[in-house]
Design a protein around this motif. Sequence first.
Motif, PDB file in Angstrom:
ATOM      1  N   LYS A  13       0.815  -1.229   0.000  1.00  0.00           N
ATOM      2  CA  LYS A  13       0.000   0.000   0.000  1.00  0.00           C
ATOM      3  C   LYS A  13       0.841   1.269   0.000  1.00  0.00           C
ATOM      4  CE  LYS A  13      -3.626  -1.761   3.031  1.00  0.00           C
ATOM      5  NZ  LYS A  13      -4.255  -1.412   4.311  1.00  0.00           N
ATOM      6  N   THR A  14       2.123   1.158  -0.200  1.00  0.00           N
ATOM      7  CA  THR A  14       2.962   2.358  -0.140  1.00  0.00           C
ATOM      8  C   THR A  14       2.632   3.316  -1.289  1.00  0.00           C
ATOM      9  OG1 THR A  14       4.709   1.255  -1.383  1.00  0.00           O
ATOM     10  CG2 THR A  14       4.903   1.226   1.020  1.00  0.00           C
ATOM     11  N   PRO A  15       2.810   4.612  -1.095  1.00  0.00           N
ATOM     12  CA  PRO A  15       3.304   5.299   0.097  1.00  0.00           C
ATOM     13  C   PRO A  15       2.278   5.307   1.235  1.00  0.00           C
ATOM     14  CG  PRO A  15       2.688   6.902  -1.581  1.00  0.00           C
ATOM     15  CD  PRO A  15       2.523   5.556  -2.205  1.00  0.00           C
ATOM     16  N   LEU A  16       2.794   5.065   2.434  1.00  0.00           N
ATOM     17  CA  LEU A  16       1.935   4.979   3.614  1.00  0.00           C
ATOM     18  C   LEU A  16       1.961   6.291   4.392  1.00  0.00           C
ATOM     19  CD1 LEU A  16       3.459   1.605   4.830  1.00  0.00           C
ATOM     20  CD2 LEU A  16       1.123   1.859   3.953  1.00  0.00           C
ATOM     21  N   ILE A  17       0.796   6.820   4.655  1.00  0.00           N
ATOM     22  CA  ILE A  17       0.705   8.007   5.509  1.00  0.00           C
ATOM     23  C   ILE A  17       0.191   7.529   6.866  1.00  0.00           C
ATOM     24  CG2 ILE A  17      -0.247  10.327   5.783  1.00  0.00           C
ATOM     25  CD1 ILE A  17       1.441   9.978   3.198  1.00  0.00           C
ATOM     26  N   ALA A  18       1.052   7.605   7.878  1.00  0.00           N
ATOM     27  CA  ALA A  18       0.714   7.088   9.204  1.00  0.00           C
ATOM     28  C   ALA A  18       0.409   8.245  10.153  1.00  0.00           C
ATOM     29  CB  ALA A  18       1.883   6.266   9.746  1.00  0.00           C
ATOM     30  N   PRO A  19      -0.843   8.446  10.513  1.00  0.00           N
ATOM     31  CA  PRO A  19      -1.165   9.544  11.436  1.00  0.00           C
ATOM     32  C   PRO A  19      -0.491   9.339  12.798  1.00  0.00           C
ATOM     33  CG  PRO A  19      -3.160   8.675  10.403  1.00  0.00           C
ATOM     34  CD  PRO A  19      -2.046   7.730  10.059  1.00  0.00           C
ATOM     35  N   SER A  20       0.190  10.383  13.275  1.00  0.00           N
ATOM     36  CA  SER A  20       0.832  10.339  14.583  1.00  0.00           C
ATOM     37  C   SER A  20      -0.194  10.739  15.637  1.00  0.00           C
ATOM     38  CB  SER A  20       2.021  11.299  14.619  1.00  0.00           C
ATOM     39  OG  SER A  20       2.356  11.581  15.958  1.00  0.00           O
ATOM     40  N   HIS A  30     -12.210   8.177  20.581  1.00  0.00           N
ATOM     41  CA  HIS A  30     -13.095   7.282  19.852  1.00  0.00           C
ATOM     42  C   HIS A  30     -13.428   7.899  18.491  1.00  0.00           C
ATOM     43  CE1 HIS A  30     -16.389   4.582  19.000  1.00  0.00           C
ATOM     44  NE2 HIS A  30     -16.176   3.915  20.118  1.00  0.00           N
ATOM     45  N   ARG A  31     -13.772   9.169  18.525  1.00  0.00           N
ATOM     46  CA  ARG A  31     -14.131   9.885  17.286  1.00  0.00           C
ATOM     47  C   ARG A  31     -12.930   9.987  16.348  1.00  0.00           C
ATOM     48  NH1 ARG A  31     -14.054  15.362  16.116  1.00  0.00           N
ATOM     49  NH2 ARG A  31     -15.431  15.915  14.388  1.00  0.00           N
ATOM     50  N   GLU A  32     -11.757  10.257  16.912  1.00  0.00           N
ATOM     51  CA  GLU A  32     -10.555  10.385  16.079  1.00  0.00           C
ATOM     52  C   GLU A  32     -10.269   9.082  15.328  1.00  0.00           C
ATOM     53  OE1 GLU A  32      -9.969  13.358  15.625  1.00  0.00           O
ATOM     54  OE2 GLU A  32      -8.250  14.048  16.792  1.00  0.00           O
ATOM     55  N   VAL A  33     -10.409   7.957  16.025  1.00  0.00           N
ATOM     56  CA  VAL A  33     -10.163   6.669  15.368  1.00  0.00           C
ATOM     57  C   VAL A  33     -11.200   6.461  14.262  1.00  0.00           C
ATOM     58  CG1 VAL A  33     -10.125   4.158  15.684  1.00  0.00           C
ATOM     59  CG2 VAL A  33      -8.988   5.636  17.349  1.00  0.00           C
ATOM     60  N   ALA A  34     -12.460   6.795  14.538  1.00  0.00           N
ATOM     61  CA  ALA A  34     -13.511   6.637  13.518  1.00  0.00           C
ATOM     62  C   ALA A  34     -13.202   7.512  12.297  1.00  0.00           C
ATOM     63  CB  ALA A  34     -14.869   6.993  14.109  1.00  0.00           C
ATOM     64  N   LEU A  35     -12.760   8.739  12.542  1.00  0.00           N
ATOM     65  CA  LEU A  35     -12.426   9.632  11.417  1.00  0.00           C
ATOM     66  C   LEU A  35     -11.249   9.082  10.606  1.00  0.00           C
ATOM     67  CD1 LEU A  35     -12.752  13.159  13.110  1.00  0.00           C
ATOM     68  CD2 LEU A  35     -14.242  12.189  11.321  1.00  0.00           C
ATOM     69  N   ARG A  65      -4.074  -0.246  24.192  1.00  0.00           N
ATOM     70  CA  ARG A  65      -4.951  -1.408  24.368  1.00  0.00           C
ATOM     71  C   ARG A  65      -6.432  -0.992  24.320  1.00  0.00           C
ATOM     72  NH1 ARG A  65      -4.415  -6.229  27.299  1.00  0.00           N
ATOM     73  NH2 ARG A  65      -2.405  -5.559  28.084  1.00  0.00           N
ATOM     74  N   SER A  66      -6.730   0.143  24.913  1.00  0.00           N
ATOM     75  CA  SER A  66      -8.139   0.566  24.984  1.00  0.00           C
ATOM     76  C   SER A  66      -8.688   0.946  23.607  1.00  0.00           C
ATOM     77  CB  SER A  66      -8.311   1.719  25.980  1.00  0.00           C
ATOM     78  OG  SER A  66      -7.758   2.889  25.430  1.00  0.00           O
ATOM     79  N   LEU A  67      -7.792   1.283  22.679  1.00  0.00           N
ATOM     80  CA  LEU A  67      -8.253   1.630  21.327  1.00  0.00           C
ATOM     81  C   LEU A  67      -8.284   0.421  20.392  1.00  0.00           C
ATOM     82  CD1 LEU A  67      -6.387   5.027  20.797  1.00  0.00           C
ATOM     83  CD2 LEU A  67      -8.723   4.637  21.587  1.00  0.00           C
ATOM     84  N   ARG A  68      -7.582  -0.637  20.802  1.00  0.00           N
ATOM     85  CA  ARG A  68      -7.408  -1.781  19.894  1.00  0.00           C
ATOM     86  C   ARG A  68      -8.735  -2.377  19.411  1.00  0.00           C
ATOM     87  NH1 ARG A  68      -4.180  -3.237  16.012  1.00  0.00           N
ATOM     88  NH2 ARG A  68      -6.176  -2.481  15.270  1.00  0.00           N
ATOM     89  N   SER A  69      -9.719  -2.398  20.311  1.00  0.00           N
ATOM     90  CA  SER A  69     -10.988  -3.043  19.934  1.00  0.00           C
ATOM     91  C   SER A  69     -11.834  -2.168  19.002  1.00  0.00           C
ATOM     92  CB  SER A  69     -11.791  -3.367  21.190  1.00  0.00           C
ATOM     93  OG  SER A  69     -12.021  -2.163  21.890  1.00  0.00           O
ATOM     94  N   LEU A  70     -11.425  -0.925  18.806  1.00  0.00           N
ATOM     95  CA  LEU A  70     -12.240  -0.007  17.994  1.00  0.00           C
ATOM     96  C   LEU A  70     -12.017  -0.152  16.494  1.00  0.00           C
ATOM     97  CD1 LEU A  70     -11.856   3.362  19.955  1.00  0.00           C
ATOM     98  CD2 LEU A  70     -13.643   1.625  20.174  1.00  0.00           C
ATOM     99  N   THR A  71     -10.912  -0.746  16.103  1.00  0.00           N
ATOM    100  CA  THR A  71     -10.553  -0.744  14.676  1.00  0.00           C
ATOM    101  C   THR A  71      -9.626  -1.903  14.324  1.00  0.00           C
ATOM    102  OG1 THR A  71      -9.498   0.540  12.927  1.00  0.00           O
ATOM    103  CG2 THR A  71      -8.629   0.857  15.139  1.00  0.00           C
ATOM    104  N   ASP A  72      -9.622  -2.256  13.058  1.00  0.00           N
ATOM    105  CA  ASP A  72      -8.683  -3.282  12.580  1.00  0.00           C
ATOM    106  C   ASP A  72      -7.441  -2.659  11.942  1.00  0.00           C
ATOM    107  OD1 ASP A  72     -10.270  -5.407  13.322  1.00  0.00           O
ATOM    108  OD2 ASP A  72     -11.410  -5.378  11.439  1.00  0.00           O
ATOM    109  N   ILE A  73      -7.363  -1.345  11.897  1.00  0.00           N
ATOM    110  CA  ILE A  73      -6.173  -0.701  11.318  1.00  0.00           C
ATOM    111  C   ILE A  73      -4.934  -1.163  12.101  1.00  0.00           C
ATOM    112  CG2 ILE A  73      -5.031   1.509  10.796  1.00  0.00           C
ATOM    113  CD1 ILE A  73      -7.733   2.877  10.852  1.00  0.00           C
ATOM    114  N   PRO A  74      -3.852  -1.556  11.417  1.00  0.00           N
ATOM    115  CA  PRO A  74      -2.643  -1.935  12.156  1.00  0.00           C
ATOM    116  C   PRO A  74      -2.144  -0.798  13.066  1.00  0.00           C
ATOM    117  CG  PRO A  74      -2.431  -2.552   9.844  1.00  0.00           C
ATOM    118  CD  PRO A  74      -3.691  -1.734   9.957  1.00  0.00           C
ATOM    119  N   PHE A  75      -1.622  -1.190  14.214  1.00  0.00           N
ATOM    120  CA  PHE A  75      -1.079  -0.236  15.185  1.00  0.00           C
ATOM    121  C   PHE A  75       0.447  -0.353  15.197  1.00  0.00           C
ATOM    122  CE2 PHE A  75      -4.714   0.281  18.549  1.00  0.00           C
ATOM    123  CZ  PHE A  75      -5.535   0.829  17.572  1.00  0.00           C
ATOM    124  N   GLU A  76       1.065   0.822  15.286  1.00  0.00           N
ATOM    125  CA  GLU A  76       2.526   0.876  15.336  1.00  0.00           C
ATOM    126  C   GLU A  76       2.908   1.671  16.587  1.00  0.00           C
ATOM    127  OE1 GLU A  76       5.446   2.500  12.057  1.00  0.00           O
ATOM    128  OE2 GLU A  76       3.826   3.899  12.390  1.00  0.00           O
TER     129      GLU A  76
END
Length: 238
Positions: A13-20, A30-35, A65-76
Motif C-alpha cells: 500500500k505504499t506510500p503509507l501516511i501514518a497519522p501520529s 473514539h471519534r478520532e479513530v472513527a475519522l 490497548r483501549s483503542l485496539r478493539s475499535l478498529t482493525d487498522i494496524p497499530f505501530e
Amino acid sequence: MNGPSVVQRLLDKTPLIAPSMLKCDFANLHREVALLERAEAPLLHFDVMDGHFVPNLSYGAMLIRSLRSLTDIPFEAHLMISEPDRYLPDFLDAGCDLVTFHIEAVPDPLPLLRRIRKAGAAAGLALNPGTPVEAIEPVLAECDLVLVMSVQPGFGGQAFLPAALDKLRHLKRLIGPETLLSVDGGIGPDTISSTADAGACHFVVGSAIFDTADYREAIERLQLAAASAAVSARSPTE
Ligand code: DX5
Ligand code: ZN
C-alpha cells in the motif's frame, strides 16, 4: 498478528501516511479513530514517551490497548523510552502490530529486534537526528522498518530537519525492498516530496493531518504528493 505479513500488506500500500496520534484530540479518541478509519489511514502511529529518553510524557500501552478493539487498522508503537526491552510485552499484549524502538536506548538492538519478530510482530529501529546510519548498519537485515527522525524526538509540530534526506538516501541503498523506510517529524505538503524522492515510503504525520478539518483530504493529498515524487525519482529524465 504476524510480523512479515503485516509488513507485506503495508508494502503493497505504499506510500503509507501514518497519522501520529500524539497530535490527535485526546478528549475524543473514539471519534478520532472513527475519522481515521473513514480517511482510510493504513496504520496508526502511537508515540510513546517516558519523560526520560525524551523530555516529554505521552501515553503507554494501556491507552493503546483501549483503542485496539475499535478498529482493525494496524497499530505501530514508536517507543521513545529508556529500557524498551522491559516494556515490550505490554505493547505486544496491547495489540501492536509493529514495534519500533530507538538505537540510542539500548546497548545492543539485536536481541530486542529478534524478540519482537519472534512474538509475531514487525520490528522497527529508529535513529535520532544526531545518530549516523553506521550505528544501525550491522542489524539492518533484522529490521522490518527503519525510522529516520527528522526532528528531535519528543514533540509534534517541529520544523523538518533537511539532514534527514541524506540519511534516507544512504539507508535506501542499504536496505532491501522488503524493509519499510520511514521518516518522522515535520512531514507535510512542503516536505513530503523531498523525503519520498530520497527513498522514504512510510511517512509519520501529526500536525499536517490533525491541524486540518478533513483528515481524509489531508491524507490523500500527502499520499499523492509522495507517490508522484517516488515515480519521478525512479524516472529522473521525466
Ligand atoms: C516526535 C514524534 C512524531 C511527531 C510527528 O517525537 O515521533 O511522530 O508527533 O508530529 P509532526 O508531524 O507534527 O511533526
Ligand atoms: Zn513517532
